[in-house]
Design a protein around this motif. Sequence first.
Motif, mmCIF file in Angstrom:
data_model
loop_
_atom_site.group_PDB
_atom_site.id
_atom_site.type_symbol
_atom_site.label_atom_id
_atom_site.label_comp_id
_atom_site.label_asym_id
_atom_site.label_seq_id
_atom_site.Cartn_x
_atom_site.Cartn_y
_atom_site.Cartn_z
ATOM 1 N N GLY A 183 -23.192 13.292 -32.649
ATOM 2 C CA GLY A 183 -23.595 13.996 -33.856
ATOM 3 C C GLY A 183 -24.976 13.576 -34.310
ATOM 4 N N LEU A 184 -25.251 12.276 -34.284
ATOM 5 C CA LEU A 184 -26.570 11.782 -34.663
ATOM 6 C C LEU A 184 -27.639 12.263 -33.686
ATOM 7 N N PHE A 185 -27.328 12.258 -32.394
ATOM 8 C CA PHE A 185 -28.279 12.735 -31.383
ATOM 9 C C PHE A 185 -28.583 14.218 -31.588
ATOM 10 N N LEU A 186 -27.548 15.009 -31.853
ATOM 11 C CA LEU A 186 -27.743 16.449 -31.993
ATOM 12 C C LEU A 186 -28.528 16.813 -33.249
ATOM 13 N N ILE A 187 -28.551 15.931 -34.239
ATOM 14 C CA ILE A 187 -29.377 16.193 -35.416
ATOM 15 C C ILE A 187 -30.848 16.264 -35.012
ATOM 16 N N PHE A 188 -31.278 15.353 -34.141
ATOM 17 C CA PHE A 188 -32.674 15.362 -33.693
ATOM 18 C C PHE A 188 -32.954 16.533 -32.744
ATOM 19 N N VAL A 189 -31.944 16.906 -31.945
ATOM 20 C CA VAL A 189 -32.106 18.101 -31.109
ATOM 21 C C VAL A 189 -32.244 19.335 -31.998
ATOM 22 N N ALA A 190 -31.398 19.414 -33.022
ATOM 23 C CA ALA A 190 -31.443 20.559 -33.933
ATOM 24 C C ALA A 190 -32.763 20.620 -34.692
ATOM 25 N N ALA A 191 -33.333 19.457 -35.019
ATOM 26 C CA ALA A 191 -34.635 19.443 -35.700
ATOM 27 C C ALA A 191 -35.703 20.093 -34.832
ATOM 28 N N GLY A 192 -35.666 19.822 -33.526
ATOM 29 C CA GLY A 192 -36.617 20.455 -32.618
ATOM 30 C C GLY A 192 -36.406 21.952 -32.516
ATOM 31 N N VAL A 193 -35.138 22.385 -32.488
ATOM 32 C CA VAL A 193 -34.845 23.819 -32.445
ATOM 33 C C VAL A 193 -35.321 24.498 -33.726
ATOM 34 N N LEU A 194 -35.142 23.811 -34.867
ATOM 35 C CA LEU A 194 -35.620 24.371 -36.130
ATOM 36 C C LEU A 194 -37.138 24.544 -36.115
ATOM 37 N N ALA A 195 -37.855 23.518 -35.630
ATOM 38 C CA ALA A 195 -39.312 23.618 -35.551
ATOM 39 C C ALA A 195 -39.730 24.749 -34.628
ATOM 40 N N TYR A 196 -39.006 24.925 -33.524
ATOM 41 C CA TYR A 196 -39.310 26.033 -32.617
ATOM 42 C C TYR A 196 -39.087 27.369 -33.308
ATOM 43 N N GLY A 197 -37.986 27.489 -34.050
ATOM 44 C CA GLY A 197 -37.706 28.737 -34.759
ATOM 45 C C GLY A 197 -38.780 29.067 -35.779
ATOM 46 N N VAL A 198 -39.261 28.045 -36.482
ATOM 47 C CA VAL A 198 -40.350 28.261 -37.437
ATOM 48 C C VAL A 198 -41.609 28.739 -36.708
ATOM 49 N N GLY A 199 -41.876 28.155 -35.527
ATOM 50 C CA GLY A 199 -43.024 28.607 -34.738
ATOM 51 C C GLY A 199 -42.907 30.056 -34.321
ATOM 52 N N ASP A 200 -41.706 30.486 -33.947
ATOM 53 C CA ASP A 200 -41.494 31.893 -33.595
ATOM 54 C C ASP A 200 -41.806 32.804 -34.780
ATOM 55 N N LEU A 201 -41.344 32.427 -35.962
ATOM 56 C CA LEU A 201 -41.597 33.243 -37.149
ATOM 57 C C LEU A 201 -43.083 33.241 -37.505
ATOM 58 N N GLN A 202 -43.771 32.147 -37.198
ATOM 59 C CA GLN A 202 -45.217 32.134 -37.420
ATOM 60 C C GLN A 202 -45.930 33.064 -36.445
#
Length: 301
Positions: A183-202
């Motif tokens: 769960g702790l590891f996936l939080i950091f994976v999810a943070a990267g996916v979130l940053a990628y999603g923000v980049g797509d919207l940009q």
Amino acid sequence: MLATYLIGLREGLEAGLVVGILVAYLGKLGRRDLLGRLWAGIGLAIAVALGVGAALTWGPYAMTFQAQEILGGTLSIVAVAMVTWMTFWMGSHGATLSKELRSSMDAAIDRSWFAIVLLGALSVGREGIETALFVWANAAGGAEPLYATLGAVLGILTAVVISWGISRGLVRFNLGRFFTWTGLFLIFVAAGVLAYGVGDLQEASVIPGWGAPAYSLTGLVPPGSWYGTVLAGIFNFTPEPTWAQVFAWVGYVAVTVPLYLLMLRRRGRARAAAAAAKTTTAEASAPPEPAALEPTPVDTH
């Protein structure tokens, strides 16, 4: 591949635990005649998850570039929300999962045959859709699609083997510790996916600031380097993020990690309190110790 392997393993183990509890409970009730309905619901959930994965893989090709970026960014954020919710839900409900599932099965039996199918579909479908979304988001963020899919499949197959071994008593596995650390590891994976999603919207001009990186780490992590590829595949790392991506990553980690650790601390305190109460109850109900007999003095005169 490691990130998708872990998500496949974690989600597969969750689904395996749910199925094992439901199947065992029906056996305990002597209602094995209802297993066919339960498996029908589970099969339906798997079909829906595969359909979602196929739609995510092939559907966007008929869309414009801007529409693809908006869809990709939105679904990445949805995937992060689902994985985050799953992580916290499992951490707070893991101890009562068996009781909740048994209650749901009792209610489904009292209603209709379709309620059992629906229970099987909903119990497993959540994990299936989460896996499809997260694997797709991870692959879209830079991981090789073939390796990302292969990692998820291997993780699910590993989960099937472990779940079968647990149900047969052949495998002893500390699931609590596993779910805690993944769960702790996936939080950091999810943070990267979130940053990628923000980049797509940009890129789609929904969020401003695309093309103006906050900083550059290309000197430390050159494009095309093996470690850059590994970081991109696991954490969606980019050496030149925009300010919006930086704020999204830092904000998500700064909020989620402390809340997660606080949840673990509270859960540990609750377990310690329950263990102490159980010990106190056992001591109170234990029969009293027999009084020690004083030695009778012997008169030597």
